[in-house]
Design a protein around this motif. Sequence first.
Motif, short mmCIF file in Angstrom:
data_model
loop_
_atom_site.label_atom_id
_atom_site.label_comp_id
_atom_site.label_asym_id
_atom_site.label_seq_id
_atom_site.Cartn_x
_atom_site.Cartn_y
_atom_site.Cartn_z
N PRO A 21 -29.47 -2.23 2.16
CA PRO A 21 -30.68 -3.05 2.27
C PRO A 21 -31.41 -3.13 0.93
O PRO A 21 -31.28 -2.26 0.08
N TYR A 22 -32.20 -4.19 0.79
CA TYR A 22 -32.97 -4.41 -0.43
C TYR A 22 -34.43 -4.06 -0.22
O TYR A 22 -34.99 -4.30 0.86
N ARG A 71 -27.35 -18.77 0.60
CA ARG A 71 -26.47 -17.83 1.31
C ARG A 71 -25.26 -17.44 0.46
O ARG A 71 -24.85 -16.28 0.45
N ALA A 72 -24.70 -18.40 -0.29
CA ALA A 72 -23.54 -18.09 -1.13
C ALA A 72 -23.91 -17.06 -2.20
O ALA A 72 -23.14 -16.14 -2.50
N ALA A 207 -27.71 -18.71 9.57
CA ALA A 207 -27.30 -17.80 8.49
C ALA A 207 -27.67 -18.34 7.11
O ALA A 207 -27.71 -17.59 6.14
N ASP A 208 -27.98 -19.63 7.03
CA ASP A 208 -28.45 -20.20 5.76
C ASP A 208 -29.94 -19.99 5.56
O ASP A 208 -30.45 -20.21 4.45
N TRP A 247 -37.38 -1.77 3.68
CA TRP A 247 -36.05 -2.21 3.25
C TRP A 247 -35.56 -3.30 4.19
O TRP A 247 -35.66 -3.16 5.41
N VAL A 248 -35.05 -4.38 3.62
CA VAL A 248 -34.57 -5.52 4.39
C VAL A 248 -33.05 -5.43 4.48
O VAL A 248 -32.35 -5.52 3.46
N THR A 249 -32.54 -5.25 5.70
CA THR A 249 -31.08 -5.19 5.90
C THR A 249 -30.54 -6.61 5.94
O THR A 249 -30.99 -7.43 6.76
N PRO A 250 -29.57 -6.95 5.06
CA PRO A 250 -29.06 -8.32 5.05
C PRO A 250 -28.46 -8.70 6.40
O PRO A 250 -27.81 -7.89 7.05
N LEU A 251 -28.68 -9.94 6.79
CA LEU A 251 -28.11 -10.43 8.05
C LEU A 251 -26.59 -10.24 8.05
O LEU A 251 -25.99 -9.94 9.08
N GLU A 252 -25.99 -10.41 6.86
CA GLU A 252 -24.54 -10.29 6.73
C GLU A 252 -24.04 -8.90 7.17
O GLU A 252 -22.90 -8.78 7.63
N ALA A 253 -24.87 -7.87 7.04
CA ALA A 253 -24.46 -6.52 7.41
C ALA A 253 -24.36 -6.36 8.93
O ALA A 253 -23.82 -5.38 9.43
N LEU A 254 -24.89 -7.33 9.68
CA LEU A 254 -24.95 -7.22 11.13
C LEU A 254 -23.90 -8.09 11.83
O LEU A 254 -23.99 -8.33 13.04
N ALA A 255 -22.88 -8.51 11.08
CA ALA A 255 -21.87 -9.43 11.64
C ALA A 255 -21.21 -8.85 12.89
O ALA A 255 -20.98 -9.57 13.88
#
Length: 397
Positions: A21-22, A71-72, A207-208, A247-255
């Motif tokens: 997370p950031y 997102r990219a 997700a975008d 801390w912000v957990t990226p959405l991508e980590a929750l796939a």
Amino acid sequence: MSWVRDPEFDRKKPFGPQTLPYGVVDAGAGPQVAVRAGDHALLLRSVAGELGRLADLVSGTSLDPLLAATRAEWSALRARLTDLVTGTGRPAGAVLVPLADVRALLPFTVGDYVDFYCSRYHAENVGRIMRPGAEPLLPNWTHLPVGYHGRSGTVVVSGTDVVRPHGQRKGSPLPQFGPSGRLDVEAEVGFVCGGPVARRVPTSGVADHIFGVVLVNDWSARDIQGWEYQPLGPFLGKSFATSVSAWVTPLEALAVARIPVPDPGHPRLPYLVEDSPWGLDLRLTLSWNGTVVSRPQFSDMSYSCAQQLAHMTVNGATVRPGDLFASGTVSGPDVGQRGCFLELSWGGREKITLADGSTRTFLEDGDTVVITATAPGEDGSVVGLAEVAGTVLPAED
Ligand code: MN
């Protein structure tokens, strides 16, 4: 073996390399963007040389430039950081600081803030407590995610003390004024928006436009709320403070944690239909002075973040980087899954016993509340959402 030597930086632990997370920390030289590795913060300015053009997104004093990216770019940065922190060699100049030695700051500029009301169990319980004898769910509830616009300027980072608010409450014959006697929490999940400014975001576009996920404590003064909330909804009973994870957990980590939301039992309007599921299998804990008093499950929520974002923008309203929306109190069907003290004490009638033997209905001055959450990750790993903690200070004179 990673050069990051920290027993918490392990795939079986919530803040292993699968999470990253950031946040923004001050390690003594002012705010810097960091990524969390176990119980350490990697200061990203110190590894800017390893990040190429992506370094510009994380070289400032907040996450705002990162949220405004695409997102990219989020994916490319996450992939690069994953390589950096799991490598065997320490990158030249990398500064890794124990979390105990830094001050975590509110990591982004909060834009518009919306709070939803998407747990059927919470909505039904509150309906029964606050409007006894009436139908607990109003007729719109199963057709749209009910929400209200909150106050972004009083969103605070985990660890910030919360002063007991003053306000009006019901009295007879006249209302009374003074410090709230029914101060409560709401355990919620928050979504941090990013990407290009957009309107009418379809459920397939989530997700975008969602960068990541935080935990939220929507502090609530029930006596103020109960007197003011009809006919236009929550106002001063909520707006004094809302706490979010540092801390912000990226959405991508929750796939891996994505699951369908429950079927409403009737057709949905097309704009709320999902072509792939965006419910999340998050397990929360709610602790009161160190005693876990509830374990709500986010899988019980009736609307996903994609449906919430689609609903919020379907009228043409824009979503911008830094906008924040929260799920509403996460409550389940069992007593031990209720996400606020109003429900746990059933309107103040049933006492809750803490580990030290003391009892509570609502918050007392000096009480500390902590919310944590985890989700399943790839290959049996566990993904963490950073805790949100807060302590109640006495009302001002
Ligand atoms: Mn709320």
